[in-house]
Design a protein around this motif. Structure first.
Motif, PDB file in Angstrom:
ATOM      1  N   CYS A 184      -1.034   1.386  -1.445  1.00  0.00           N
ATOM      2  CA  CYS A 184      -0.688   0.113  -0.795  1.00  0.00           C
ATOM      3  C   CYS A 184       0.028  -0.809  -1.792  1.00  0.00           C
ATOM      4  O   CYS A 184       1.032  -1.446  -1.453  1.00  0.00           O
ATOM      5  CB  CYS A 184      -1.973  -0.519  -0.258  1.00  0.00           C
ATOM      6  N   PHE A 424      -5.259   0.896   6.875  1.00  0.00           N
ATOM      7  CA  PHE A 424      -3.907   0.322   6.818  1.00  0.00           C
ATOM      8  C   PHE A 424      -3.870  -1.148   7.240  1.00  0.00           C
ATOM      9  O   PHE A 424      -2.793  -1.751   7.251  1.00  0.00           O
ATOM     10  CB  PHE A 424      -2.947   1.129   7.712  1.00  0.00           C
ATOM     11  N   GLU A 466       4.963   7.180   2.384  1.00  0.00           N
ATOM     12  CA  GLU A 466       4.139   7.048   1.171  1.00  0.00           C
ATOM     13  C   GLU A 466       4.459   8.104   0.123  1.00  0.00           C
ATOM     14  O   GLU A 466       3.683   8.293  -0.819  1.00  0.00           O
ATOM     15  CB  GLU A 466       2.653   7.096   1.549  1.00  0.00           C
TER      16      GLU A 466
END
Ligand SMILES: Cc1cc2nc3c(=O)[nH]c(=O)nc-3n(C[C@H](O)[C@H](O)[C@H](O)COP(=O)(O)OP(=O)(O)OC[C@H]3O[C@@H](n4cnc5c(N)ncnc54)[C@H](O)[C@@H]3O)c2cc1C
Length: 504
Positions: A184, A424, A466
Motif C-alpha cells: 500500500c 484494501f 501491485e
C-alpha cells in the motif's frame, strides 16, 4: 481521504528514468516509506527492489504497531515516545484501514509472581501515559485495567485455570498484514509520482547514481541521482561497506484458529528466567494465530529467506504451553517463519542500538537508513530524506493518508466484501471492478472464497496493479497463504489462474 488510484507497481527496468532526484534501494517498509516521503515532497523518485515488495524482514514481523512498552522497560523513553506517536499517526490518520486496536492480556498465572505482576502493571500504566502524551485518545486505545479470572477466560478460553488470579488488559495496534502495508505504501508513492520497480537489483551505488540489473532479463542500466538512499535492511552492508550489521533471528509459529478456540485477544507469557522477555500469542484477522518470538544472534552470510530452527519451535511451544490448560504439540504447528532484525553493529558497543534507527552517510555519499522497526518507518523515511539535504520542504507524511485509508465508520459503510475492505479499505470496490474488467469473469467466481478466504479478485489486482509476476509474489507477499504450506499448495492453481487472466 484518497480515492481509488490507478497507480501501478511494475517489474523490471524497461522505461525507467535515467535521471532522478532520489534513487531508493529496497522496498521493505523503510524503502517504500522513503519513496513516499520523497515523492510527497515533490522530488522525482525511482524506488527498486531486487526481488519484490516486502521480500525481506518486513513480511516476517509480529504485525504489531506497538507503543514501545519494551523500550520503556529498558529505560529508552525517547524511542518509546516516538513509537507511541507513530502508532497514533497510523491508527488515526495514515492507515486506519490496515492498523487496528487489539486487546492484549497478561494472564496472572502461577508462573507470574506478585512482584512480576506489579512491575508489569507499572510498565503498562507508563505505556498509557505515553499514549496520552502522544495524544491518542482512549476511544481509540482504551485504558489498561486489571480483570478477574472469569473475564480473562472469556478473552482467552484456553488459559490454564489452576492458579489463574486474573489478567492485566491493555490495548496496542495490530496490522492487517505487514506485507500489505508495504504494498500500500509503495502504490501510494506511485500515486504521488514515484516510479516503483520490482526485480530490479542495484549492483553498485554511489551518492550520485547506481548500476541496476533487471532480474527478469539480465539487462543493466545506469541511473544518475541527486541522492541515493540505501534501505536494504539486513543487506545494507553490501551497498555501503562501512555499515556493519549483526542480525538477530526471530521465529514465529503459525497455528490454525481451532488450536486455541475462541481466542479474542492476544496474550503474553513470561519467558522463564527473564524479567523482560515475553512470548506473544497473536490472533490474526484471517483466523490464524502467530506465536513468537525468539531472539537468536546469527552470523555468516545473510540468506534470502531465513529458516526457523527446530530448537526455536520447541522453545516457543514449551513457553506458551506453560500458560495453557492443554499443552501445544508439534502437530499443532501449521507453519513457522523466521525474520532477521537489521541490528546495527556500533563500534565498541553492544548497546541495543538497532531499536533506534540510524541514518548514516557513507564516504561515497550513499545515505543508509537502517534499524528501527516497522512502527516507526514514517519517521525513519522522513529522517533519511532530510539527510539528503535536497528536500526543499518539510515532510508532509504525518498527515498523508495511504491509499484506501478511511475512519472505521466510513469503512463499515463500503459496499464491498468484508475481506476486500479489510485489506484494501476504500479501494475495495475498485479492486473488484478492476478484476471484472481485466478478466470478464462473474462476481461469483471472482469472490468465491479460496483457502483462508482469499479471492481471485484480489489476486488479479495483485498482478494488474501491485507488480506481482509470479505465484510466489501472490501467495507469499500480496496474500499470506504461504505462511501455511498446506494452504499455499491449495491456492497455487488460483494464483496461476490470476496470472493467466491478468496476462502476466
Ligand atoms: C521476527 C521479527 C518481528 C518483528 N516484529 C515487529 C513488529 O511487530 N512491529 C514492528 O514495528 N517491528 C517489528 N520488527 C522490525 C521490523 O520488521 C523491521 O525493522 C523492518 O521490517 C525492516 O524493514 P526494512 O525495510 O528496513 O528492511 P527489509 O524489509 O528487509 O527490506 C529490505 C529490502 O531490500 C531489498 N534489497 C536488498 N538488497 C538489494 C539490492 N542490492 N538492490 C535492490 N533491493 C535490495 C530486499 O529484497 C528487501 O526487500 C520485527 C522484526 C523481526 C525480525
Amino acid at each position: 481521504m484518497p480515492g481509488p488510484s490507478d497507480a501501478r507497481i511494475t517489474a523490471g527496468l524497461a522505461e525507467i528514468p535515467a535521471q532522478v532526484d532520489v534513487l531508493v534501494v529496497g522496498l521493505g517498509v523503510t524503502g517504500a516509506g522513503v519513496a513516499l516521503d520523497a515523492a510527497a515532497r515533490g522530488l522525482s523518485v525511482l524506488a527498486v527492489d531486487a526481488h519484490d515488495v516486502a521480500f525481506g524482514t518486513s513480511r516476517w514481523s509480529s504485525k504489531l504497531v506497538h507503543g514501545g512498552l519494551r523500550y520503556l522497560a529498558s529505560g529508552q523513553v525517547g524511542i518509546a515516545y516516538e513509537s507511541a506517536v507513530e502508532r497514533g499517526i497510523l491508527l488515526r490518520r495514515t492507515a486506519p484501514h490496515l492498523v487496528r486496536p487489539m486487546p492484549m492480556l497478561v494472564p496472572l498465572t502461577g508462573n507470574v509472581s506478585t512482584p512480576q505482576a506489579l512491575l508489569t502493571a507499572t510498565g503498562i500504566q507508563a505505556g498509557d501515559l505515553l499514549r496520552m502524551a502522544a495524544r491518542t485518545s482512549a476511544h481509540v486505545l482504551p485504558r489498561p485495567r486489571r480483570i478477574p479470572a472469569q473475564h480473562a477466560l472469556r478473552w482467552v478460553p484456553a488459559l490454564r485455570r489452576t492458579g489463574l488470579r486474573g489478567a492485566l488488559l491493555y490495548w496496542d495496534g495490530q496490522l492487517e498484514d505487514d506485507a500489505r502495508l508495504v504494498t500500500c505504501l509503495a502504490r501510494t508513492a506511485v500515486a504521488h509520482g514515484a516510479v516503483v520497480r520490482t526485480r530490479a537489483r542495484v549492483t553498485e551505488a554511489t551518492g550520485t547514481g547506481a548500476t541496476l540489473r533487471d532480474e527478469l532479463t539480465g539487462s543493466t542500466a545506469q541511473v544518475t541521482a541527486r541522492a541515493v538512499i540505501n534501505a536494504t535492511g539486513v543487506w545494507a552492508g553490501q551497498l555501503a561497506t562501512d555499515i556493519r550489521l549483526r542480525p538477530s533471528q526471530g521465529t514465529h509459529l503459525v497455528l490454525r484458529g481451532e488450536t486455541l478456540p475462541g481466542l479474542g485477544a492476544a496474550f503474553t507469557v513470561p519467558v522463564p528466567g527473564s524479567a523482560s522477555r515475553f512470548i506473544f500469542a497473536l490472533p490474526q484477522s484471517d483466523g490464524t494465530i502467530l506465536v513468537g518470538i525468539t531472539d537468536e544472534a546469527v552470523g555468516g552470510e545473510v540468506p534470502d529467506v531465513p529458516e526457523p530452527a527446530d530448537a526455536e519451535i520447541d522453545f516457543l511451544l514449551s513457553v506458551v504451553s506453560a500458560s495453557l490448560e492443554h499443552p501445544l504439540h508439534r502437530g499443532d504447528v501449521a507453519g513457522a517463519f523466521a525474520g532477521l532484525r537489521p541490528l546495527l553493529d556500533a563500534e565498541g558497543s553492544t548497546a541495543d542500538l538497532s531499536r533506534k534507527h540510524a541514518v548514516v552517510t557513507s564516504a561515497n555519499g550513499v545515505v543508509t537508513v537502517v534499524g528501527g522497526k516497522l512502527t516507526t518507518y514514517r519517521r525513519m523515511a522522513q529522517d533519511a530524506v532530510d539527510a539528503t539535504g535536497i528536500a526543499g520542504r518539510p515532510s508532509p507524511t504525518a498527515d498523508l493518508p495511504l491509499l484506501g485509508a478511511a475512519p472505521a465508520g466510513e469503512l463499515a459503510r463500503i459496499d464491498a466484501p468484508a475481506r476486500l475492505v479489510r485489506r484494501f479499505g476504500t479501494e475495495a470496490p475498485f479492486v473488484l471492478a478492476t478484476a471484472r474488467a481485466v478478466s470478464g469473469r462473474p462476481d461469483e467466481e471472482l469472490l468465491s472464497p479460496g483457502p483462508r478466504g482469499v479471492t481471485l479478485a484480489e489476486l488479479i489486482f495483485g498482478v494488474s496493479h501491485e507488480g506481482a509476476v509470479s505465484a510466489d509474489d501472490l501467495l507469499d507477499r500480496r496474500t499470506r497463504l504461504g505462511l501455511i504450506p498446506a494452504d499455499r499448495a491449495d491456492a497455487l492453481a488460483l494464483a496461476n489462474q490470476a496470472l493467466e487472466l491478468a496476462g502476466s
